[in-house]
Design an enzyme around this catalytic site. Sequence first.
Site, mmCIF file in Angstrom:
data_model
loop_
_atom_site.group_PDB
_atom_site.id
_atom_site.type_symbol
_atom_site.label_atom_id
_atom_site.label_comp_id
_atom_site.label_asym_id
_atom_site.label_seq_id
_atom_site.Cartn_x
_atom_site.Cartn_y
_atom_site.Cartn_z
ATOM 1 N N TYR A 188 -2.838 0.421 10.422
ATOM 2 C CA TYR A 188 -3.056 -0.211 9.077
ATOM 3 C C TYR A 188 -1.856 0.415 7.953
ATOM 4 O O TYR A 188 -0.753 -1.458 7.762
ATOM 5 C CB TYR A 188 -4.262 0.056 8.162
ATOM 6 C CG TYR A 188 -4.160 0.148 6.203
ATOM 7 C CD1 TYR A 188 -3.685 -1.425 6.249
ATOM 8 C CD2 TYR A 188 -3.991 0.832 5.880
ATOM 9 C CE1 TYR A 188 -4.750 -1.607 4.662
ATOM 10 C CE2 TYR A 188 -3.769 0.568 4.721
ATOM 11 C CZ TYR A 188 -4.849 -1.091 3.560
ATOM 12 O OH TYR A 188 -4.202 -1.152 2.860
ATOM 13 N N LYS A 238 -16.726 -1.939 0.059
ATOM 14 C CA LYS A 238 -16.313 -1.432 0.768
ATOM 15 C C LYS A 238 -16.733 -0.669 1.229
ATOM 16 O O LYS A 238 -15.641 0.604 2.421
ATOM 17 C CB LYS A 238 -14.758 -1.422 -0.125
ATOM 18 C CG LYS A 238 -13.802 -2.080 -0.718
ATOM 19 C CD LYS A 238 -12.770 -1.343 -1.573
ATOM 20 C CE LYS A 238 -12.246 -1.136 -0.728
ATOM 21 N NZ LYS A 238 -10.816 -0.756 -1.623
ATOM 22 N N SER A 247 1.073 -0.903 -0.072
ATOM 23 C CA SER A 247 -0.166 -0.030 -0.176
ATOM 24 C C SER A 247 0.908 1.150 0.019
ATOM 25 O O SER A 247 1.767 1.030 0.802
ATOM 26 C CB SER A 247 -1.085 -0.124 1.221
ATOM 27 O OG SER A 247 -1.408 0.816 0.994
#
Length: 321
Positions: A143, A181, A119
């Site tokens: 995260y 999502k 990411s």
Amino acid sequence: MIIVTGGAGFIGCNIIKALNKISYNNILVVDNLKNGRKYKNLTNLYISDYMDKNLFIKNLLNNSINSYIKDIDVVFHEGACSSTTEWNGKYLMENNYQYSKDLLIYCIKYNIPFIYASSASVYGKNTSMILSSQKHEQPINIYSYSKYLFDQYIRTILPKVTSQVCGLRYFNVYGPYEAHKGNMASIIFQLYKQIKNKKNPKLFTGSKQLQRDFIHVEDIVDINLWAWSNNISGIFDCGTGQSESFDSITNIVLSSLNSNITIKYISIPKKIRDHYQVFTQANLSQLKKAGYHKQFININQGVRQYLNWLSCNDIDHYNIQ
């Protein structure tokens, strides 16, 4: 057999769709269907089997997976908790870090190509500096730290392994099959839903300065398949190398939908203000050096193409408000 973890998710199901187009149907989907509405992402795909993510890793660690799965061609590891607002560190580290490590170690042991989703969040609030140096990796929430730490682990083992290990740092991906999502779906999807429901599209104050590197999911899928077919190892930025402001994206959406609805500006919520990326732009030098030179889908074309897809497909089954 090909294994796609997170196969019922946004990028996972698009990878399966592309694999089907090139006649790969022997695919095991590994996922968590606690959100049962995600099933819709799989209905038009050809797969050979489905396995819950917890059962899969349990079987893997117990070596009982060998009797069930033979001749794995590649693992596309797309499964993860992708919520940047999740603060349960124990859950994130188990799900995003330890799970990935266990799967990686298995793939290395049996010489199975391992391509995984990293990411752009590992770069922190602003990626306007040169990204080729690790010193610019500054995760700003748990995260992004879970993704960052796995990338660091990959760096330590890459010089020691002979099998393919490839990490792809996704920037702002948009496109079909992301509706499940919810709040984590792209700004394009959010704007479409708001306008469809006759609501004023909401943007954060200062959205002209808030810029992201938006990349269509078809380009992400193409990079994944290219990396696999060319035995590419390493960690690579996966964006277009161009940033667009949220204001600019909104104008494209409004123009495409022939809407003159007024934009409503709101403050960035306090709970995410300190952990919100204000600028992202991929550095494509390493990807190009590895041999990827395809033209990315233009943002205007990509957004219009996606909006047309949304208008032609039922997304209300996700019950997204």
